[in-house]
Scaffold this active site. Structure first.
Site, PDB file in Angstrom:
ATOM      1  N   ASN A  37       0.837  -1.214   0.055  1.00 18.08           N
ATOM      2  CA  ASN A  37      -0.105   0.004   0.042  1.00 18.08           C
ATOM      3  C   ASN A  37       0.923   1.230  -0.005  1.00 18.08           C
ATOM      4  OD1 ASN A  37      -2.493   1.351  -0.102  1.00 18.08           O
ATOM      5  ND2 ASN A  37      -2.726   1.173   2.324  1.00 18.08           N
ATOM      6  N   HIS A 122     -14.250  -3.838  11.249  1.00 18.89           N
ATOM      7  CA  HIS A 122     -13.856  -2.633  11.717  1.00 18.89           C
ATOM      8  C   HIS A 122     -15.153  -1.389  12.047  1.00 18.89           C
ATOM      9  CE1 HIS A 122      -9.539  -2.325   9.756  1.00 18.89           C
ATOM     10  NE2 HIS A 122      -9.810  -3.752  10.495  1.00 18.89           N
ATOM     11  N   ARG A 147     -13.481  -4.915  16.086  1.00 16.49           N
ATOM     12  CA  ARG A 147     -12.368  -3.773  16.027  1.00 16.49           C
ATOM     13  C   ARG A 147     -12.858  -2.689  16.321  1.00 16.49           C
ATOM     14  NH1 ARG A 147      -7.162  -1.329  12.621  1.00 16.49           N
ATOM     15  NH2 ARG A 147      -8.952   0.069  12.151  1.00 16.49           N
ATOM     16  N   TYR A 159      -6.152   7.600  12.973  1.00  9.74           N
ATOM     17  CA  TYR A 159      -5.977   6.566  12.416  1.00  9.74           C
ATOM     18  C   TYR A 159      -7.447   5.706  12.686  1.00  9.74           C
ATOM     19  CZ  TYR A 159      -5.628   1.612  11.423  1.00  9.74           C
ATOM     20  OH  TYR A 159      -5.691   0.185  11.138  1.00  9.74           O
ATOM     21  N   ASP A 223      -6.444  -1.389  17.873  1.00  7.18           N
ATOM     22  CA  ASP A 223      -5.216  -1.202  17.080  1.00  7.18           C
ATOM     23  C   ASP A 223      -4.668   0.191  17.608  1.00  7.18           C
ATOM     24  OD1 ASP A 223      -2.959  -1.042  15.387  1.00  7.18           O
ATOM     25  OD2 ASP A 223      -4.281  -1.601  13.574  1.00  7.18           O
ATOM     26  N   HIS A 225      -1.528   1.020  16.593  1.00 10.76           N
ATOM     27  CA  HIS A 225      -0.766   1.616  15.236  1.00 10.76           C
ATOM     28  C   HIS A 225       0.314   1.991  15.556  1.00 10.76           C
ATOM     29  CE1 HIS A 225      -1.292   2.275  10.905  1.00 10.76           C
ATOM     30  NE2 HIS A 225      -2.062   1.186  11.086  1.00 10.76           N
ATOM     31  N   GLU A 249      -3.482  -4.558  19.525  1.00  9.39           N
ATOM     32  CA  GLU A 249      -2.676  -4.764  18.322  1.00  9.39           C
ATOM     33  C   GLU A 249      -1.634  -3.395  18.337  1.00  9.39           C
ATOM     34  OE1 GLU A 249      -4.986  -5.083  14.873  1.00  9.39           O
ATOM     35  OE2 GLU A 249      -3.397  -4.670  13.553  1.00  9.39           O
ATOM     36  N   GLU A 275       1.970  -7.010  11.578  1.00  9.63           N
ATOM     37  CA  GLU A 275       1.450  -6.872  10.231  1.00  9.63           C
ATOM     38  C   GLU A 275       2.662  -6.254   9.067  1.00  9.63           C
ATOM     39  OE1 GLU A 275      -1.893  -4.178  11.338  1.00  9.63           O
ATOM     40  OE2 GLU A 275      -0.978  -2.623  10.300  1.00  9.63           O
ATOM     41  N   ARG A 296       0.369 -11.379  13.161  1.00  3.74           N
ATOM     42  CA  ARG A 296      -0.490 -10.466  12.241  1.00  3.74           C
ATOM     43  C   ARG A 296      -0.078 -10.576  10.871  1.00  3.74           C
ATOM     44  NH1 ARG A 296      -4.792  -8.534  12.048  1.00  3.74           N
ATOM     45  NH2 ARG A 296      -4.266  -6.258  11.736  1.00  3.74           N
ATOM     46  N   HIS A 325      -3.715 -10.329   8.833  1.00  2.00           N
ATOM     47  CA  HIS A 325      -3.889  -8.865   8.417  1.00  2.00           C
ATOM     48  C   HIS A 325      -4.735  -8.946   6.900  1.00  2.00           C
ATOM     49  CE1 HIS A 325      -2.151  -4.477   6.917  1.00  2.00           C
ATOM     50  NE2 HIS A 325      -2.959  -4.430   8.051  1.00  2.00           N
ATOM     51  N   ASP A 329      -6.276  -3.242   1.505  1.00  2.00           N
ATOM     52  CA  ASP A 329      -5.176  -3.091   0.766  1.00  2.00           C
ATOM     53  C   ASP A 329      -4.604  -4.573   0.632  1.00  2.00           C
ATOM     54  OD1 ASP A 329      -4.637  -1.842   3.712  1.00  2.00           O
ATOM     55  OD2 ASP A 329      -2.726  -2.477   3.192  1.00  2.00           O
ATOM     56  N   GLU A 352      -9.080 -10.805  10.030  1.00  2.00           N
ATOM     57  CA  GLU A 352      -9.110  -9.407   9.865  1.00  2.00           C
ATOM     58  C   GLU A 352     -10.253  -9.372   8.466  1.00  2.00           C
ATOM     59  OE1 GLU A 352      -6.315  -6.407   9.315  1.00  2.00           O
ATOM     60  OE2 GLU A 352      -7.380  -4.884   9.972  1.00  2.00           O
ATOM     61  N   TRP A 415       2.999   6.660  12.033  1.00  2.00           N
ATOM     62  CA  TRP A 415       1.688   6.633  11.752  1.00  2.00           C
ATOM     63  C   TRP A 415       0.865   5.353  12.107  1.00  2.00           C
ATOM     64  CZ3 TRP A 415      -1.539   3.756   7.924  1.00  2.00           C
ATOM     65  CH2 TRP A 415      -2.739   4.327   7.812  1.00  2.00           C
TER      66      TRP A 415
END
Ligand code: EZ4
Ligand code: CO
Length: 415
Positions: A37, A122, A147, A159, A223, A225, A249, A275, A296, A325, A329, A352, A415
């Site tokens: 991605n 999600h 999630r 995010y 998550d 992130h 996560e 991930e 993940r 994951h 994407d 997921e 991010w």
């Protein structure tokens, strides 16, 4: 049975996908997902300019040897671009082998170990009412695990949260949809902002409210992130313990495996990570010290079925389970691969699952199903996905980036 061609297909039915299509001299066709991605063309070039010619004339049945040839033979090991390329070749060859056998791929991996792969969706909202609506919509669609991501007071965009109601509606029927990992079509990345202290204060209040509204049974995931330091992550895990998460996560950046030791010392909240990992070596410390509970890595970025199956076997030694994951994407080719593997392995945990857009499904024609909260791979020969060149031609590649993240003082953050 020799490989006759290896085509790199880049298309964008709403978002960019890179797909490898291998054809054998006797006409069998296999597909592999190579989407990275926001950096799609780097993988397309690696496959086109450095791998495709090496595949021509090789025995399509020699999957393990081809894997070793591409991994050891490059000298330069690991990394997402290399491993996504190897994954695509590996997956396409498994697809071909299963088609030659006339069997769904999972049969070659030992057959079904369960009736379906439990999926989580999600849910998100900028505030609690919007989040509750989103959870209800997911439950109505059949999801049995959710999630939860929300906006944080004082921050504009966060995010995992759709920036406005109805974003992406029509793709999935979910009104506030974070469809994203937006890799938004723009010349430069969008900038988001972050404040860890505000997040650590807010997160437990969200989960308390969700438990009060939806009860104790529903499996909830979250998550972080990669945004926390080890001690911040430990504090979060501890503060969420009363709400009994299925997993927390990516609490810390993935590079430092030892960080998870600090987190683990302080909390019994189950941890998921990986991930952005791409090899079995990235998990060594985490497995052997039993620092995590779920793996993940997606098939797409971790070297394919051959490599990910090895990671899961290694994880099983430590009672660690899969949690592959599966955002949008990961293409339907990548998701189908995860389902064949997930339905076969003994230590499946959860999958997921964000639904792809209608245009994406039109292009790949996946045969997997989602029913009653479970994903089930197709029963036809191979992976059970296709690639329609005519549909692809209508959706040419467009450059897109994932966002970047800054602290309130302007510093770059993860991010
Ligand atoms: O941000 O796949 O758990 N899911 C995730 C994803 C990732 C994207 C990045 O491309 O963290 O949403
Ligand atoms: Co994640």
């Amino acid at each position: 049975m020799k490989i006759a061609s290896a085509e790199v297909l880049v298309s964008s039915p709403g978002r960019n996908f890179v797909t490898l299509r291998i054809t054998t001299d006797d006409g069998f066709v296999g597909l592999g997902d190579a989407t990275l991605n926001g950096r799609e063309l780097a993988v397309a070039s690696y496959l086109r300019d450095h791998i495709a010619a090496l595949l021509i004339g090789r025995d399509a049945h020699q999957i393990e040897d081809t894997w070793q040839y591409l991994y050891r033979g490059a000298y330069w090991r690991r990394g997402p671009v290399t491993m996504a390329s190897i994954a695509a070749v590996d997956t396409a060859l498994w697809d071909i082998k299963a088609k030659v056998a006339g069997l769904p791929l999972y049969q070659l991996l030992g057959g079904k170990s369960r009736v379906g792969c439990l999926a989580y969706g999600h849910a998100s909202g900028v505030d609690l009412p919007e989040l509750f609506d989103s959870i209800h919509e997911h439950l109505d669609q059949g999801y049995r695990a959710i999630r939860v991501q929300t906006g944080i007071p004082g921050l504009d965009s966060v995010y995992g949260v759709a920036s406005s109601k109805n974003a992406g509606a029509g793709d999935s029927g979910v009104s506030a949809r974070y469809d994203h990992e937006p890799a938004r079509r723009s010349a430069v990345p969008v900038e988001e902002s972050w404040d860890t202290r505000a997040y650590l204060r807010h997160a437990p209040t969200v989960f308390e409210a969700v438990r009060n509204e939806f009860g104790p049974e529903l499996p909830l995931l979250h998550d972080s992130h990669h945004r926390l330091t080890p001690i911040q992550a430990a504090k979060l895990g501890k503060s969420l313990e009363p709400y009994d998460l299925f997993w927390l996560e990516d609490v810390t950046p993935a590079e430092n495996q030892a960080a998870l030791r600090r987190v683990r010392e302080h909390t019994t909240t189950p941890l998921a990570i990986g991930e952005v990992f791409n090899t079995i070596w990235d998990y060594r410390e985490l497995f052997e010290e039993q620092l995590i509970d779920y793996v993940r890595s997606p098939v797409t970025h971790a070297g394919g079925i051959t490599a990910l199956r090895r990671i899961f076997d290694y994880a099983a030694v430590y009672q660690i389970k899969s949690g592959v994951h599966g955002p949008t994407d990961i293409s339907p080719v990548g998701l189908a691969t995860a389902l064949h593997l997930g339905i076969a392995i003994p230590n499946f945990g959860i999958q997921e699952y964000m639904k792809h857009s209608a245009a994406t499904d039109e292009l790949f024609r996946p045969t997997y199903s989602f029913d009653g909260g479970y994903l089930v791979p197709g029963d036809g020969p191979g992976l059970g996905v296709d690639y329609d060149d005519l549909v692809a031609d209508a959706h040419p590649y467009e450059g897109a980036y994932l966002p970047v993240n800054r602290l309130l003082d302007g510093s770059m953050h993860d991010w």
